[in-house]
Each structure stands twice: as structure tokens, then as C-alpha cells.
Design a protein around this motif. Structure first.
Motif, mmCIF file in Angstrom:
data_model
loop_
_atom_site.group_PDB
_atom_site.id
_atom_site.type_symbol
_atom_site.label_atom_id
_atom_site.label_comp_id
_atom_site.label_asym_id
_atom_site.label_seq_id
_atom_site.Cartn_x
_atom_site.Cartn_y
_atom_site.Cartn_z
ATOM 1 N N VAL A 140 1.729 0.775 -11.779
ATOM 2 C CA VAL A 140 1.128 -0.173 -10.835
ATOM 3 C C VAL A 140 1.116 0.494 -9.459
ATOM 4 O O VAL A 140 2.051 0.365 -8.666
ATOM 5 N N ASP A 141 0.066 1.251 -9.240
ATOM 6 C CA ASP A 141 -0.058 2.016 -8.001
ATOM 7 C C ASP A 141 -1.547 2.309 -7.812
ATOM 8 O O ASP A 141 -2.318 2.297 -8.785
ATOM 9 N N ASN A 142 -1.944 2.579 -6.579
ATOM 10 C CA ASN A 142 -3.330 2.985 -6.366
ATOM 11 C C ASN A 142 -3.519 4.373 -6.970
ATOM 12 O O ASN A 142 -2.675 5.262 -6.754
ATOM 13 N N ILE A 143 -4.610 4.563 -7.676
ATOM 14 C CA ILE A 143 -4.821 5.872 -8.301
ATOM 15 C C ILE A 143 -4.896 6.982 -7.246
ATOM 16 O O ILE A 143 -4.566 8.138 -7.522
ATOM 17 N N THR A 144 -5.281 6.604 -6.023
ATOM 18 C CA THR A 144 -5.351 7.605 -4.945
ATOM 19 C C THR A 144 -3.962 8.090 -4.537
ATOM 20 O O THR A 144 -3.826 9.104 -3.870
ATOM 21 N N ARG A 145 -2.922 7.343 -4.899
ATOM 22 C CA ARG A 145 -1.541 7.834 -4.676
ATOM 23 C C ARG A 145 -0.947 8.337 -5.995
ATOM 24 O O ARG A 145 -0.234 9.343 -6.024
ATOM 25 N N ALA A 146 -1.238 7.607 -7.094
ATOM 26 C CA ALA A 146 -0.603 7.931 -8.375
ATOM 27 C C ALA A 146 -0.945 9.348 -8.854
ATOM 28 O O ALA A 146 -0.049 10.111 -9.233
ATOM 29 N N PHE A 147 -2.229 9.712 -8.828
ATOM 30 C CA PHE A 147 -2.602 11.027 -9.361
ATOM 31 C C PHE A 147 -2.032 12.167 -8.491
ATOM 32 O O PHE A 147 -1.451 13.099 -9.042
ATOM 33 N N PRO A 148 -2.165 12.089 -7.153
ATOM 34 C CA PRO A 148 -1.521 13.155 -6.355
ATOM 35 C C PRO A 148 -0.017 13.223 -6.620
ATOM 36 O O PRO A 148 0.551 14.314 -6.748
ATOM 37 N N ASN A 149 0.657 12.056 -6.741
ATOM 38 C CA ASN A 149 2.096 12.069 -7.047
ATOM 39 C C ASN A 149 2.364 12.822 -8.350
ATOM 40 O O ASN A 149 3.326 13.580 -8.464
ATOM 41 N N MET A 150 1.511 12.577 -9.337
ATOM 42 C CA MET A 150 1.760 13.142 -10.665
ATOM 43 C C MET A 150 1.543 14.655 -10.718
ATOM 44 O O MET A 150 1.848 15.302 -11.707
ATOM 45 N N GLU A 189 0.826 -1.227 0.000
ATOM 46 C CA GLU A 189 0.000 0.000 0.000
ATOM 47 C C GLU A 189 0.851 1.263 0.000
ATOM 48 O O GLU A 189 0.602 2.214 0.745
ATOM 49 N N ARG A 190 1.896 1.231 -0.823
ATOM 50 C CA ARG A 190 2.731 2.433 -0.983
ATOM 51 C C ARG A 190 3.223 2.473 -2.429
ATOM 52 O O ARG A 190 3.166 1.458 -3.129
ATOM 53 N N THR A 191 3.712 3.633 -2.821
ATOM 54 C CA THR A 191 4.219 3.770 -4.190
ATOM 55 C C THR A 191 5.607 3.152 -4.283
ATOM 56 O O THR A 191 6.535 3.602 -3.603
ATOM 57 N N ALA A 192 5.734 2.134 -5.119
ATOM 58 C CA ALA A 192 7.034 1.486 -5.303
ATOM 59 C C ALA A 192 7.910 2.346 -6.219
ATOM 60 O O ALA A 192 7.406 3.208 -6.944
ATOM 61 N N GLU A 193 9.217 2.056 -6.181
ATOM 62 C CA GLU A 193 10.162 2.782 -7.042
ATOM 63 C C GLU A 193 9.775 2.689 -8.518
ATOM 64 O O GLU A 193 9.829 3.662 -9.262
ATOM 65 N N GLU A 194 9.397 1.471 -8.923
ATOM 66 C CA GLU A 194 9.014 1.248 -10.323
ATOM 67 C C GLU A 194 7.792 2.093 -10.699
ATOM 68 O O GLU A 194 7.686 2.611 -11.810
ATOM 69 N N ALA A 195 6.857 2.198 -9.741
ATOM 70 C CA ALA A 195 5.639 2.971 -10.011
ATOM 71 C C ALA A 195 5.987 4.456 -10.138
ATOM 72 O O ALA A 195 5.473 5.152 -11.018
ATOM 73 N N GLU A 196 6.892 4.913 -9.283
ATOM 74 C CA GLU A 196 7.271 6.332 -9.358
ATOM 75 C C GLU A 196 7.948 6.628 -10.706
ATOM 76 O O GLU A 196 7.688 7.659 -11.331
ATOM 77 N N LEU A 197 8.781 5.691 -11.147
ATOM 78 C CA LEU A 197 9.430 5.879 -12.451
ATOM 79 C C LEU A 197 8.374 5.944 -13.565
ATOM 80 O O LEU A 197 8.440 6.795 -14.458
ATOM 81 N N ALA A 198 7.391 5.037 -13.497
ATOM 82 C CA ALA A 198 6.327 5.031 -14.513
ATOM 83 C C ALA A 198 5.497 6.317 -14.434
ATOM 84 O O ALA A 198 5.068 6.851 -15.476
ATOM 85 N N GLU A 199 5.282 6.820 -13.242
ATOM 86 C CA GLU A 199 4.520 8.081 -13.103
ATOM 87 C C GLU A 199 5.280 9.233 -13.760
ATOM 88 O O GLU A 199 4.709 10.057 -14.474
ATOM 89 N N ARG A 200 6.581 9.261 -13.558
ATOM 90 C CA ARG A 200 7.386 10.328 -14.167
ATOM 91 C C ARG A 200 7.435 10.172 -15.693
ATOM 92 O O ARG A 200 7.348 11.154 -16.431
#
Ligand code: ATP
Length: 238
Positions: A196-206, A49-60
């Protein structure tokens, strides 16, 4: 909304469920959307239930792709509108993307309810309620879209999407970006960039991450996420 005590160990997860229940009551989310959420939650456990490194890379990488697109579009469904309405509008403004409502279980009432919800959260224009084009290869109501938006998009962000439509969009030659907690779904497998992240974390991150213009190896990124899931599971046995 049901009052959830803030000290409940699963406060965040219960809060998100309540948003979806409210989405159903408002006519924004379909009942099937609740089931899709349950599937996502199971995978979220496996990534801690956290943003993984891979997910952060994909978000960027997704930000980089959207920012360099000619006609970027964010496709919005009932779960997205219930969970992250404000962030969806802010993200569209950040990357200069159009917003289009696109539903698997399309009804005119739900299309309108989602448009209104996005407008209440600051959207100036929301496409989709007056379709004038069709995605080839999909049956009538699932394929409906607008020429100005999804049909002519070169880069499309389709979070929490059904595999058939993601594949049909990819077959049209578009760069497909998705947010999907299940790295095994057809959508995850066929997208060019899978977050691969919860949209509730992915969109705020982005809204705050630095964009990155890279040619992301999506298979490698997905495989990193699957390894993380296996590691989380096996650590429970040690
Ligand atoms: P596919 O058709 O792509 O093989 P599916 O049949 O599971 O997969 P849907 O149920 O239409 O497809 O899509 C919903 C997808 O969204 C699921 O893969 C689910 O794991 C994911 N999902 C649900 N809730 C969230 C969320 N909050 N954040 C990110 N992903 C989510």
C-alpha cells in the motif's frame, strides 16, 4: 509538459499528474487510468504521502518472493508505463523478471505504445503484444496473455490492477503481489502481498531495499495500513 513551479506546495503530486496526462497524449495511458489515479491519490493523502513501515516491509517481502521465484513476471499497464517506466525495467533486471504488457482496456495501439516506451527505457524484451494463452475466467480481451510470461508465471507482480484479473491470477495458483494505494480494493484483499504505497515511491524503493524472505501476513499488514489511515484522519480532529 506544463511547467510546474518547483516551490508549489503540491509539486510532486502535480508532476505525477502531468506524467499521466502525457501518457494519455502518447497513447500509453487510457482515460480511465486518470480516474484510477485519482482514487489512488485520495488514499495517498490518508497515509501522509510517504512510505509507511508496513509498506516497506511488504516491498522487502515482494523482493524476496520475486527473487526466489522460478518464473517471475511483472505485468505492466498504461499507468505503470507512464509513471515509472525506467524503474520498471530496472526492477525486472534486479529480480530477473520478465515484463509483459497486460491491459484492462486492451487496444493493439496501446499495447505497442507501452512496449515501445519500455524499450526506450532499456527493456530488451517485452511480452504481451503477441498473446498465445488465456487466463481462465476472464472475457476474451482481458484474459489474453502469453504462455511464456503471465500464463506460466509462479510469482506475478501486478501493480494498479483490476480486482477481477488479480482474483483470476490467484485462482490459477500464482503468488500475486500488487501495489495499490487502496487497501480496501478487491485486488489488495486477494493478493498474497499488497504494497500500500504510491508506485512512484514503491518501485524506486524496491531498487535499493534489502530483500526479505518471509511469509508475510497480508491481512495483518493491510490492517496496519488501515489503522494508519484512521490515525491520520483522527489526528486532524485533535
Ligand atoms: P478493485 O477492482 O481491485 O476492487 P478498482 O476498481 O479501484 O479496485 P482499478 O481502478 O482497476 O481498480 O485499479 C486501480 C487501483 O490502483 C486503485 O485501487 C487505485 O487506488 C490504485 N492506484 C492508482 N494509482 C496508484 C498509484 N500511483 N500507486 C499505487 N496505487 C495506485
Amino acid at each position: 509538459m506544463t511547467e510546474i513551479p518547483k516551490n508549489h506546495p503540491r509539486y510532486e503530486s502535480l508532476r505525477i499528474r502531468e506524467l499521466l496526462v502525457r501518457g494519455v497524449e502518447e497513447g500509453v495511458t487510457s482515460k480511465a487510468g486518470l480516474i484510477a489515479h485519482g482514487r489512488g491519490e485520495a488514499f495517498d493523502y490518508l497515509i501522509g504521502e510517504r512510505t509507511a513501515e508496513e509498506a516497506e516491509l511488504a516491498e522487502r517481502a515482494a523482493l524476496g518472493a520475486l527473487l526466489s521465484a522460478k518464473n517471475p513476471v511483472i505485468s505492466v499497464n498504461g499507468n505503470v508505463a507512464a509513471l515509472v517506466p525506467r524503474e520498471t525495467v530496472l526492477l525486472s533486471e534486479r529480480v530477473g523478471a520478465k515484463l509483459e504488457v497486460n491491459l484492462f482496456h486492451r487496444t493493439e495501439q496501446r499495447m505497442k505504445a507501452i512496449r515501445v516506451k519500455l524499450e526506450e527505457h532499456g527493456a530488451v524484451e517485452v511480452l504481451g503484444t503477441e498473446p498465445d494463452a488465456k487466463i481462465p475466467g476472464l472475457d476474451h480481451s482481458r484474459g489474453l496473455c502469453t504462455e511464456e510470461g503471465i500464463f506460466s508465471a509462479d510469482v506475478i507482480l501486478v501493480p494498479l490492477e483490476d480486482g477481477d484479473r488479480a482474483q483470476a491470477l490467484s485462482a490459477m495458483g500464482k503468488q500475486v503481489i500488487t501495489v495499490d494505494l487502496n487497501p480496501l480494493s478487491r485486488t489488495s484483499m486477494c493478493a498474497d502481498i499488497t504494497i500500500v504505497d504510491n508506485i512512484t515511491r514503491a518501485f524506486p524503493n524496491m531498487l535499493t531495499l534489502e530483500p526479505l524472505e518471509i511469509d508475510l501476513d497480508n491481512r495483518e499488514n493491510l490492517s496496519g495500513m488501515m489503522k494508519l489511515m484512521c490515525k491520520t484522519l483522527s489526528s486532524l480532529y485533535e
